[in-house]
Scaffold this motif. Structure first.
Motif, PDB file in Angstrom:
ATOM      1  N   HIS A  37      -9.100   7.900  -3.568  1.00  0.00           N
ATOM      2  CA  HIS A  37      -8.641   7.730  -2.186  1.00  0.00           C
ATOM      3  C   HIS A  37      -7.172   8.098  -2.075  1.00  0.00           C
ATOM      4  O   HIS A  37      -6.508   8.362  -3.075  1.00  0.00           O
ATOM      5  CB  HIS A  37      -8.906   6.303  -1.689  1.00  0.00           C
ATOM      6  CG  HIS A  37      -8.096   5.241  -2.372  1.00  0.00           C
ATOM      7  ND1 HIS A  37      -8.335   4.807  -3.654  1.00  0.00           N
ATOM      8  CD2 HIS A  37      -7.031   4.513  -1.928  1.00  0.00           C
ATOM      9  CE1 HIS A  37      -7.475   3.853  -3.968  1.00  0.00           C
ATOM     10  NE2 HIS A  37      -6.667   3.657  -2.954  1.00  0.00           N
ATOM     11  N   ASP A  41      -0.586   5.510  -5.095  1.00  0.00           N
ATOM     12  CA  ASP A  41      -0.717   5.164  -6.518  1.00  0.00           C
ATOM     13  C   ASP A  41      -1.969   5.799  -7.135  1.00  0.00           C
ATOM     14  O   ASP A  41      -2.130   5.796  -8.355  1.00  0.00           O
ATOM     15  CB  ASP A  41      -0.693   3.641  -6.747  1.00  0.00           C
ATOM     16  CG  ASP A  41      -1.715   2.876  -5.927  1.00  0.00           C
ATOM     17  OD1 ASP A  41      -2.072   3.340  -4.826  1.00  0.00           O
ATOM     18  OD2 ASP A  41      -2.161   1.808  -6.380  1.00  0.00           O
ATOM     19  N   HIS A  42      -2.838   6.349  -6.327  1.00  0.00           N
ATOM     20  CA  HIS A  42      -4.058   6.993  -6.825  1.00  0.00           C
ATOM     21  C   HIS A  42      -4.023   8.502  -6.627  1.00  0.00           C
ATOM     22  O   HIS A  42      -4.600   9.245  -7.420  1.00  0.00           O
ATOM     23  CB  HIS A  42      -5.288   6.408  -6.125  1.00  0.00           C
ATOM     24  CG  HIS A  42      -5.495   4.958  -6.413  1.00  0.00           C
ATOM     25  ND1 HIS A  42      -6.426   4.498  -7.320  1.00  0.00           N
ATOM     26  CD2 HIS A  42      -4.859   3.863  -5.947  1.00  0.00           C
ATOM     27  CE1 HIS A  42      -6.361   3.177  -7.380  1.00  0.00           C
ATOM     28  NE2 HIS A  42      -5.420   2.768  -6.559  1.00  0.00           N
ATOM     29  N   ASP A 113     -10.101   1.499  -5.464  1.00  0.00           N
ATOM     30  CA  ASP A 113      -9.879   0.226  -4.773  1.00  0.00           C
ATOM     31  C   ASP A 113     -11.057   0.018  -3.834  1.00  0.00           C
ATOM     32  O   ASP A 113     -11.590   0.979  -3.295  1.00  0.00           O
ATOM     33  CB  ASP A 113      -8.586   0.271  -3.954  1.00  0.00           C
ATOM     34  CG  ASP A 113      -7.334   0.370  -4.836  1.00  0.00           C
ATOM     35  OD1 ASP A 113      -7.420   0.039  -6.031  1.00  0.00           O
ATOM     36  OD2 ASP A 113      -6.288   0.776  -4.304  1.00  0.00           O
ATOM     37  N   HIS A 280      -8.427  -4.953  -0.056  1.00  0.00           N
ATOM     38  CA  HIS A 280      -8.963  -5.141  -1.417  1.00  0.00           C
ATOM     39  C   HIS A 280      -9.939  -6.309  -1.439  1.00  0.00           C
ATOM     40  O   HIS A 280      -9.807  -7.263  -0.666  1.00  0.00           O
ATOM     41  CB  HIS A 280      -7.830  -5.462  -2.389  1.00  0.00           C
ATOM     42  CG  HIS A 280      -6.907  -4.317  -2.641  1.00  0.00           C
ATOM     43  ND1 HIS A 280      -7.136  -3.355  -3.599  1.00  0.00           N
ATOM     44  CD2 HIS A 280      -5.756  -3.960  -2.031  1.00  0.00           C
ATOM     45  CE1 HIS A 280      -6.158  -2.472  -3.573  1.00  0.00           C
ATOM     46  NE2 HIS A 280      -5.304  -2.807  -2.634  1.00  0.00           N
ATOM     47  N   HIS A 302      -5.779  -2.333 -12.638  1.00  0.00           N
ATOM     48  CA  HIS A 302      -4.600  -2.900 -11.981  1.00  0.00           C
ATOM     49  C   HIS A 302      -4.829  -4.201 -11.235  1.00  0.00           C
ATOM     50  O   HIS A 302      -5.545  -4.265 -10.264  1.00  0.00           O
ATOM     51  CB  HIS A 302      -3.892  -1.885 -11.107  1.00  0.00           C
ATOM     52  CG  HIS A 302      -4.706  -1.267  -9.983  1.00  0.00           C
ATOM     53  ND1 HIS A 302      -5.934  -0.746 -10.128  1.00  0.00           N
ATOM     54  CD2 HIS A 302      -4.377  -1.102  -8.681  1.00  0.00           C
ATOM     55  CE1 HIS A 302      -6.356  -0.257  -8.990  1.00  0.00           C
ATOM     56  NE2 HIS A 302      -5.422  -0.468  -8.083  1.00  0.00           N
ATOM     57  N   ASP A 329      -0.084  -2.264  -5.684  1.00  0.00           N
ATOM     58  CA  ASP A 329      -0.539  -2.523  -4.336  1.00  0.00           C
ATOM     59  C   ASP A 329       0.269  -3.639  -3.735  1.00  0.00           C
ATOM     60  O   ASP A 329      -0.244  -4.556  -3.131  1.00  0.00           O
ATOM     61  CB  ASP A 329      -2.040  -2.817  -4.350  1.00  0.00           C
ATOM     62  CG  ASP A 329      -2.837  -1.593  -4.757  1.00  0.00           C
ATOM     63  OD1 ASP A 329      -2.919  -0.672  -3.937  1.00  0.00           O
ATOM     64  OD2 ASP A 329      -3.338  -1.544  -5.884  1.00  0.00           O
TER      65      ASP A 329
END
Ligand SMILES: [Zn+2]
Ligand SMILES: [Zn+2]
Length: 332
Positions: A37, A41-42, A113, A280, A302, A329
């Motif tokens: 996604h 961070d991804h 996530d 989340h 994570h 996150d």
């Protein structure tokens, strides 16, 4: 017999799928990346080739510039090297996917996530039974139980209506959370214009271009102060205590995040109205998901891995933590 999932390697910079010669959500530029996604961070720029949903690719182009991307629809099968790959909805943000990998008779699901509760801005999480479930654990402690989203939105509206001379400034992560708050407000019958910070404008437009209706939005920048009284203003969390907010009429500072469960976090950011709204999975969603998928092993990334690992072990499921770096996150 080889260890389960011996063809998947965990490295600090991401998950490497050896027989596909591809990385999942790598934090460093790689020749081939599968991206779950669009959160930063991804999804990083600089990869040779990117396999992702069309929505995620569009988000990456807004945030990191042009991509050498190959769009994949949900459930569209593709062969990458010696691995069968498909993306299924993760329910996290627009275009978010879990990646299902099959090789040598084993099925591995990388969740990216995810959350389980409904979100009007994206497709619902689809549970895929598997041998190994690689799960996030951002809120992997029993203290994290997110309340019903509708009741949090009602608290926001109640506060807004209780003093029409003030505005309510809601800090919400620019990708996903901001648009979700807007659509949840619309679903609760709030059809007034909603003002926004410039940093979320392009993502609002992108969501609308994929058919997510946000209703009447107005830029806060340039709007007369008095006009915003009695209205909701949405801004990224970083703008809450910033000079920018001085243009607003006596704002009530709110923030929409799973971290708002922790009072200390709300106080640190001078948040008067903490809204526990998260993209989340909370503790119950994490454990329900593991129960439902019945994996032979759970690999945890994570977050607060320890408690979920312990829960898995007490439920006779092998579990370990993966030490990936750079997944954060904090503002979610
Ligand atoms: Zn995310
Ligand atoms: Zn993440």
């Amino acid at each position: 017999m080889a260890r389960l999932g011996s063809w998947i390697e965990s490295h600090p910079e991401g998950i490497y799928v050896r027989p596909a010669d591809a990385w999942i959500d790598p934090s460093q530029p790689k020749a081939k990346a599968l991206v779950t996604h669009g959160h930063s961070d991804h999804a990083r720029g600089g990869h040779g080739a990117v396999l992702a949903t069309a929505e995620t690719l569009a988000i990456m182009e807004v945030r990191c510039g042009p991509q050498n991307g190959q769009p994949l629809a949900y459930d569209e099968p593709i062969r990458v090297g010696d691995v069968d790959v498909r993306f299924v909805p993760a329910g996290h943000v627009l275009g978010s996917a879990q990646i299902v990998l099959e090789h040598g008779g084993e099925r591995v699901v990388v969740s990216g996530d995810y959350k389980r509760r409904p979100d009007p801005t994206c497709a619902c999480f689809v549970p895929v039974p598997c041998d190994i479930f690689i799960t996030e654990a951002t809120f992997g402690l029993p203290v994290f139980r997110h309340p019903d989203t509708g009741s949090e939105i009602d608290r926001l509206l109640h506060r807004l209506h209780s003093d029409p001379s003030r505005c309510v400034l809601v800090g919400a992560y620019a990708l996903g959370k901001a648009q979700r708050i807007i659509t949840e407000l619309r679903a609760r019958g709030h059809h007034e214009p909603i003002y926004f910070h410039g940093a979320i404008e392009r993502l609002n437009q992108l969501y609308e271009s994929f058919g997510v209706e946000l209703g009447e939005l107005r830029p806060a920048t340039g709007a007369p102060k008095a006009e915003m009284a009695g209205h909701i203003v949405i801004a990224p969390p970083g703008a809450l205590n910033d000079r920018w907010s001085r243009r607003l009429p006596d704002p009530v500072t709110a923030m929409a995040s799973g971290w708002m469960r922790i009072r200390q976090r709300a106080r640190q950011r001078n948040v008067e109205l903490p809204l526990i709204i998260s993209d989340h999975a909370d503790w119950d969603e994490l454990t329900t998901t593991v129960r439902e998928l019945e994996p032979r092993e759970v690999w945890i990334t994570h977050g607060r891995e320890e408690a979920l690992k312990h829960w898995c072990l007490t439920h006779q499921i092998k579990a370990c933590e993966l030490n990936l770096v750079g997944y954060e996150d904090e503002d979610e």
